[in-house]
Design an enzyme around this catalytic site. Structure first.
Site, PDB file in Angstrom:
ATOM      1  N   LYS A 186       0.771  -1.223   0.061  1.00 17.70           N
ATOM      2  CA  LYS A 186      -0.486  -0.254  -0.465  1.00 17.70           C
ATOM      3  C   LYS A 186       0.796   1.306   0.212  1.00 17.70           C
ATOM      4  O   LYS A 186       1.683   0.854  -0.020  1.00 17.70           O
ATOM      5  CB  LYS A 186      -1.197   0.054   1.031  1.00 17.70           C
ATOM      6  CG  LYS A 186      -2.003  -1.041   1.259  1.00 17.70           C
ATOM      7  CD  LYS A 186      -2.716  -1.573  -0.111  1.00 17.70           C
ATOM      8  CE  LYS A 186      -3.707  -2.454   0.440  1.00 17.70           C
ATOM      9  NZ  LYS A 186      -3.600  -4.244   0.637  1.00 17.70           N
TER      10      LYS A 186
HETATM   11  C1  LIG Z   1      -9.363  -4.574  -1.038  1.00 13.49           C
HETATM   12  C2  LIG Z   1      -9.435  -4.807   0.183  1.00 13.49           C
HETATM   13  N1  LIG Z   1      -9.871  -5.038   1.154  1.00 13.49           N
HETATM   14  C3  LIG Z   1      -9.004  -5.257   2.671  1.00 13.49           C
HETATM   15  C4  LIG Z   1      -7.019  -5.660   2.149  1.00 13.49           C
HETATM   16  C5  LIG Z   1      -7.062  -6.104   4.050  1.00 13.49           C
HETATM   17  O1  LIG Z   1      -6.253  -5.013   4.302  1.00 13.49           O
HETATM   18  P1  LIG Z   1      -4.725  -5.695   5.133  1.00 13.49           P
HETATM   19  O2  LIG Z   1      -3.805  -6.790   4.156  1.00 13.49           O
HETATM   20  O3  LIG Z   1      -4.144  -5.042   5.682  1.00 13.49           O
HETATM   21  O4  LIG Z   1      -5.877  -7.023   6.242  1.00 13.49           O
HETATM   22  C6  LIG Z   1      -6.653  -5.043   1.360  1.00 13.49           C
HETATM   23  C7  LIG Z   1      -5.278  -6.274   0.842  1.00 13.49           C
HETATM   24  O5  LIG Z   1      -4.937  -6.294   1.573  1.00 13.49           O
HETATM   25  C8  LIG Z   1      -7.245  -5.263   0.031  1.00 13.49           C
HETATM   26  O6  LIG Z   1      -7.155  -4.862  -0.500  1.00 13.49           O
END
Ligand SMILES: Cc1ncc(COP(=O)(O)O)c(C=O)c1O
Length: 368
Positions: A186
């Protein structure tokens, strides 16, 4: 002409001297836990995003999960989720005890299709989680009024949309809450990490309790007063230090990502086999990564890899994954893009020459 063979990554996290300096300061302070540095990170993120409250948590997944729980989502409820998203969106809904209801997407934007959302609302629908895929705004002008009329809570999954704006406001600030991720791919990373933003004071209080054993305020771990049941989803000072160090570079990162997008958009114009999906960059929308629909995708990806250019094919539609299996016929649009969608190399370190080298290779591939 392409003469060198350097790796062009799909994405690469960027950290440097500022992060090291900030982390060392936390180590020297000997307060590694969620403390003043995390509070400062939350304060700065809320201010930059224009939200009243920001609550830092361990990941984007826990951000969505806690936002849903704080909004009252529980067993017996339904939560509407798009079929094309990272599985975390649906998992967060499932883990509340509710049932995620998958809906089809718009093949032109890869975001939730408004009609599909409208058609999926039932008497049990408690929430909808629009996802801003790749940083592109979900159709909020359709979703928000309908959700309001039908008493459905909107929790935005803005994991891929940090500092991407729409109609003059940052994505993630339109719904009851907005959720961000700081995982390594990110714009800002804390290794793992997440954030919930909201203007709703009572929701923010609930989120703080939920992320820390039901404590309304940080305690000693001993003689604390626990107002409710909660988890331990705290973001440590060490992680927040990395996040704060990256905040200063946000604008330049967003500018770089926009430039990379424009480079692909212009460099691939006229190539009939590939469609660069549009971003309203002139109106503030900011790509997290550049997504395209490509004919013969998997072979194109392999060809680019031979030239050390790394892409990432899109997620499989959620309804094809074992926990969420449903008939393909219910998701014609997701199925129509599933084997064509991919992210082109979008790392912040890409030069303009790198982007045009990728465009040249793609043209070369389709001319064969
Ligand atoms: C669209 C979306 N939702 C949720 C997440 C979940 O985030 P995390 O990996 O920080 O738990 C991500 C990314 O990884 C994502 O791309």
């Amino acid at each position: 002409m392409i003469t060198t063979k350097t790796t062009i990554p799909w994405w690469r996290p960027e950290t440097g001297a500022e992060e090291r300096e900030m982390v060392l300061r936390v180590l020297d302070s000997n307060y590694l836990n969620d403390g003043d540095v995390t509070t400062e990170f939350e304060r700065r993120m809320a201010a930059r995003l224009g939200a009243r409250h920001a609550v830092a948590v361990t990941s984007g997944t826990t951000a969505i999960f806690l936002a849903l729980v704080a909004a009252g989502v529980a067993a017996g409820d339904e939560v509407i989720v798009p079929d094309l998203t990272f599985i975390a969106t649906a998992n967060a809904a499932t883990l509340t005890g509710a049932t995620p209801v998958l809906v089809d997407v718009d093949p032109g934007t890869l975001n939730m299709a408004p009609d599909a959302f409208a058609g999926a609302i039932t008497g049990r629908t408690k929430a909808v989680v629009p996802v801003h895929v790749s940083g592109r705004a979900a159709p909020l002008e359709h979703i928000l009024p309908l959700a309001r009329d039908r008493g459905v809570v909107v929790i935005e999954d803005a994991a891929e949309a940090l500092f991407s704006s729409h109609a003059g406001r940052y994505l993630g600030t339109f719904g009851r809450a907005g959720c961000f991720s700081f995982s390594p791919n990110k714009t800002i990373t804390t290794g793992q990490g997440g954030l919930v933003v909201t203007d709703d004071e009572s929701l923010a209080v609930r989120l703080r309790q939920l992320k820390d054993q039901g404590r309304p305020v940080r305690g000693t771990g001993g003689n604390d007063v626990h107002a409710s049941i909660g988890f331990n989803f705290k973001l440590t000072n060490l992680q927040s230090a990395v996040g704060i160090a990256q905040l200063d570079r946000l604008d330049s990162r967003a500018d770089r990502l926009k430039k990379i997008y424009r480079g692909y958009r212009d460099g691939l114009a006229g190539v009939g086999q590939i469609r660069v999906l549009p971003f309203a960059v002139d109106r503030g929308e900011s790509p997290q990564w550049v997504d395209v629909l490509a004919t013969d995708r998997d072979r194109l990806v392999a060809f680019l890899l031979e030239h050390d250019m790394h892409c990432r094919p899109f997620w499989y539609p959620l309804h094809t994954q074992r926990p969420y299996r449903r008939p393909d016929a219910d998701f014609p649009n997701a199925m129509s893009v599933a084997d064509r969608a991919l992210w082109l190399p979008s790392a912040l370190s890409l030069s303009d020459d790198d982007v045009s080298a990728v465009c040249t290779r793609i043209r070369q591939y389709y001319q064969r």
